[in-house]
Design an enzyme around this catalytic site. Sequence first.
Site, PDB file in Angstrom:
ATOM      1  N   HIS A 159      76.702   2.761  12.734  1.00 46.81           N
ATOM      2  CA  HIS A 159      76.580   1.359  13.126  1.00 46.81           C
ATOM      3  C   HIS A 159      77.923   0.627  13.023  1.00 46.81           C
ATOM      4  CE1 HIS A 159      71.932   1.146  12.214  1.00 46.81           C
ATOM      5  NE2 HIS A 159      72.214   1.828  13.296  1.00 46.81           N
TER       6      HIS A 159
ATOM      7  N   ALA B 119      78.011   9.053  28.091  1.00 47.27           N
ATOM      8  CA  ALA B 119      77.086   9.260  29.209  1.00 47.27           C
ATOM      9  C   ALA B 119      76.782   7.903  29.810  1.00 47.27           C
ATOM     10  CB  ALA B 119      75.777   9.885  28.712  1.00 47.27           C
TER      11      ALA B 119
ATOM     12  N   HIS C  43      68.734  -2.569  13.516  1.00 54.11           N
ATOM     13  CA  HIS C  43      69.700  -1.588  13.980  1.00 54.11           C
ATOM     14  C   HIS C  43      70.463  -2.295  15.096  1.00 54.11           C
ATOM     15  CE1 HIS C  43      67.650   2.122  12.132  1.00 54.11           C
ATOM     16  NE2 HIS C  43      67.144   1.029  11.589  1.00 54.11           N
TER      17      HIS C  43
HETATM   18  P1  FAD Z   1      78.015   2.345  23.819  1.00 50.31           P
HETATM   19  O1  FAD Z   1      76.592   2.283  24.153  1.00 50.31           O
HETATM   20  O2  FAD Z   1      78.496   3.497  23.038  1.00 50.31           O
HETATM   21  O3  FAD Z   1      78.799   2.249  25.193  1.00 50.31           O
HETATM   22  C1  FAD Z   1      80.163   2.554  25.334  1.00 50.31           C
HETATM   23  C2  FAD Z   1      80.351   3.330  26.615  1.00 50.31           C
HETATM   24  O4  FAD Z   1      81.730   3.341  26.969  1.00 50.31           O
HETATM   25  C3  FAD Z   1      79.910   4.788  26.521  1.00 50.31           C
HETATM   26  O5  FAD Z   1      79.073   5.108  27.597  1.00 50.31           O
HETATM   27  C4  FAD Z   1      81.222   5.550  26.572  1.00 50.31           C
HETATM   28  O6  FAD Z   1      81.104   6.844  27.132  1.00 50.31           O
HETATM   29  C5  FAD Z   1      82.069   4.643  27.414  1.00 50.31           C
HETATM   30  N1  FAD Z   1      83.514   4.800  27.233  1.00 50.31           N
HETATM   31  C6  FAD Z   1      84.197   4.846  26.064  1.00 50.31           C
HETATM   32  N2  FAD Z   1      85.507   4.964  26.296  1.00 50.31           N
HETATM   33  C7  FAD Z   1      85.666   4.986  27.635  1.00 50.31           C
HETATM   34  C8  FAD Z   1      86.789   5.085  28.499  1.00 50.31           C
HETATM   35  N3  FAD Z   1      88.037   5.158  28.014  1.00 50.31           N
HETATM   36  N4  FAD Z   1      86.589   5.091  29.835  1.00 50.31           N
HETATM   37  C9  FAD Z   1      85.340   5.001  30.351  1.00 50.31           C
HETATM   38  N5  FAD Z   1      84.231   4.903  29.579  1.00 50.31           N
HETATM   39  C10 FAD Z   1      84.408   4.894  28.242  1.00 50.31           C
HETATM   40  N6  FAD Z   1      70.819   1.564  17.113  1.00 50.31           N
HETATM   41  C11 FAD Z   1      69.534   1.140  17.128  1.00 50.31           C
HETATM   42  O7  FAD Z   1      69.294  -0.028  17.406  1.00 50.31           O
HETATM   43  N7  FAD Z   1      68.493   1.989  16.827  1.00 50.31           N
HETATM   44  C12 FAD Z   1      68.725   3.291  16.497  1.00 50.31           C
HETATM   45  O8  FAD Z   1      67.776   4.028  16.239  1.00 50.31           O
HETATM   46  C13 FAD Z   1      70.046   3.747  16.470  1.00 50.31           C
HETATM   47  N8  FAD Z   1      70.313   5.030  16.156  1.00 50.31           N
HETATM   48  C14 FAD Z   1      71.553   5.516  16.336  1.00 50.31           C
HETATM   49  C15 FAD Z   1      71.774   6.872  16.207  1.00 50.31           C
HETATM   50  C16 FAD Z   1      73.013   7.410  16.505  1.00 50.31           C
HETATM   51  C17 FAD Z   1      73.235   8.895  16.394  1.00 50.31           C
HETATM   52  C18 FAD Z   1      74.071   6.566  16.918  1.00 50.31           C
HETATM   53  C19 FAD Z   1      75.418   7.134  17.245  1.00 50.31           C
HETATM   54  C20 FAD Z   1      73.890   5.196  17.000  1.00 50.31           C
HETATM   55  C21 FAD Z   1      72.628   4.663  16.731  1.00 50.31           C
HETATM   56  N9  FAD Z   1      72.376   3.308  16.893  1.00 50.31           N
HETATM   57  C22 FAD Z   1      71.092   2.855  16.836  1.00 50.31           C
HETATM   58  C23 FAD Z   1      73.445   2.361  17.251  1.00 50.31           C
HETATM   59  C24 FAD Z   1      73.383   1.863  18.698  1.00 50.31           C
HETATM   60  O9  FAD Z   1      72.865   2.832  19.552  1.00 50.31           O
HETATM   61  C25 FAD Z   1      74.796   1.462  19.151  1.00 50.31           C
HETATM   62  O10 FAD Z   1      75.329   0.550  18.229  1.00 50.31           O
HETATM   63  C26 FAD Z   1      74.828   0.812  20.509  1.00 50.31           C
HETATM   64  O11 FAD Z   1      74.175   1.607  21.463  1.00 50.31           O
HETATM   65  C27 FAD Z   1      76.279   0.588  20.914  1.00 50.31           C
HETATM   66  O12 FAD Z   1      76.353  -0.027  22.175  1.00 50.31           O
HETATM   67  P2  FAD Z   1      77.783  -0.357  22.804  1.00 50.31           P
HETATM   68  O13 FAD Z   1      77.543  -1.032  24.090  1.00 50.31           O
HETATM   69  O14 FAD Z   1      78.591  -1.048  21.791  1.00 50.31           O
HETATM   70  O15 FAD Z   1      78.499   1.042  23.013  1.00 50.31           O
END
Ligand code: FAD
Length: 567
Positions: free
Chosen positions: A505, A85, A548
């Site tokens: 994580h 999303a 986290h």
């Molecule tokens: P993301 O935020 O996942 O961003 C990646 C984005 O890329 C997504 O929007 C995805 O749709 C998009 N994407 C992927 N592939 C493609 C593609 N091929 N083309 C176009 N778009 C694509 N952390 C905390 O600090 N506190 C918490 O309470 C916590 N609870 C959690 C609970 C759950 C259920 C989960 C799953 C994680 C939790 N985490 C928590 C971890 C934390 O939320 C994540 O580590 C962090 O948000 C990851 O950020 P990111 O930028 O790496 O990836």
Amino acid sequence: SSEFTYDYIVVGGGTGGLVVANRLSEQETTSVLVIEAGGSVYNNINVTDTGGYGNAFGTTIDWAYQTTDQEYAAGKPQIVRAGKALGGTSTINGMVYLRAQTAQIDAWEAIGNKGWNWNSLFPYYRKGEDFQGIHYSWLEGSGVAYDPADHGYTGPLKVGWSSTQLNDGLAQQLNATYQNMVPPVPYNKDPNGGQMVGYALYPKTVDSIKNIREDAARAYYYPYQNRTNLHVWLNTNANRLTWKDGDAATADGVEVTLANGTTIVVKASREVIVAAGALKSPVLLELSGIGNPDILSKYGIQTKVNLSTVGENLQDQMNNGLVYDSMISYSKSADYVAYPSVNQLFTNASAIGAQLYAKLPAYAAQVASANGNITKASNIERFFKIQWHLIFKSHIPVAEILLEPSGNTYDTEYWGSVPFSRGNVHIQSADPTAAASIDPKYFMLDFDLHAQIEAARFIRKLFKTEPFAGMAGDETSPGLSAVAANAGDEGWASFIKNNYRSNFHPISTVAMMPKEVGGVVDTSLKVYGTSNVRVVDASVMPFQVCGHLQSTVYAVAERAADIIKVE
Ligand code: FAD
């Protein structure tokens, strides 16, 4: 040629990606496109409801990645959730806002990332933050507290406590209980200043007044959506990066499949920033020809940059829980954490430390051998010694214990903070829609299980300590008939391995480290061997953090934007 050209293309409109897109588009003459596979969840109740954790699981906004069968953990696969999303995983996460211990971020520098330490990252934690404080009538008596110096007040991301915060005295009773434990777990007024050990009430990414979730899109995109130089394409899948003709690995665009099924190329005149999350960014690099030639050639992908460590070093944590009846009925909830150090988790920490230290060469050899020596045992051993030092000398939290009152129960969640096991994620096809092979190797190394077992015992001890013991009833899961009061490690191991889940994580699959020790990106988060491809998400974190992940992802992305802006 393409009819669309932007200065920067950000692949993935998630937690890290939207920070970078926001900051780069502060410069009016800079055009930025965000490509996001998911849609808008601005009005999705499963996202906005601060009490709705878990409601989005298994819906269309959850990637629900599946791992391989986990050979060290009952042979079963796991689901690793991630948000699909605008806002990414911040739209479905637990909203916990907890950072890291200073020594852990300093360890990033110790492994060779010059300039990446707590002191240089701390300003970026604060830069992103709009801390809302505790001056609300509904927080009276709740026990929440903070140190003003540890927070930022002018950033986009709202952090604080909402009106659903419990204020009936449990916080104070728990504090008294932790002080009565042997050894005591000290009270920590604010775990977000880099010292995490102790018992604390932690803030969340919530809007305190509206009582709705604060996610990356609500903080970093929607208030800025009228910027004409910032575009977002929703429901659009990035398939692979495209390359400029010639020898240098210079990306010139991204091939995408639009919501209507058409595949086109959109051009980037300056950089492509990959922010697809730790389980997708390495996959996108491989699909684009950056990775291990042996893997790429298997699927007919021509190697553009030979970088075998793409997708290696995968680290996650394992989550278990114990459940108890409560003598009190709760209509509100609150968030209580305990972060024990080794001295509070283990009865014989120095003996355990010595035993573990002696095993590190064997651990490193096992990790290297499991991935065909793509990561070298000598390098892994060095990292493991640094990790050991963090645990046994710097006394970082070695486990996390969460207590969540709800209805007539006390739920707990627990995990070892810094598992040693390392796995990997790789493509299994050249088709960008195909599932990757995800193998975290949960419980491969026995210290990880040991920490998980001791955390469970720690919880049983908490529930036997007054005054909290008098407020709690029986343990309903696993319960004493499943795991006896005096159960040995074997008794706990089978419960833990059959009932754990991913702690969601995952990190380090595109690790920021020197190339010669197995890194994929340099200290400017640029992929080795490319001139203009960066990765800005949880993939780059070389070590697990005790908080986290989201706060550290936001901070790293804030810093990345500054790095990109001056180039
Ligand atoms: P993301 O935020 O996942 O961003 C990646 C984005 O890329 C997504 O929007 C995805 O749709 C998009 N994407 C992927 N592939 C493609 C593609 N091929 N083309 C176009 N778009 C694509 N952390 C905390 O600090 N506190 C918490 O309470 C916590 N609870 C959690 C609970 C759950 C259920 C989960 C799953 C994680 C939790 N985490 C928590 C971890 C934390 O939320 C994540 O580590 C962090 O948000 C990851 O950020 P990111 O930028 O790496 O990836």
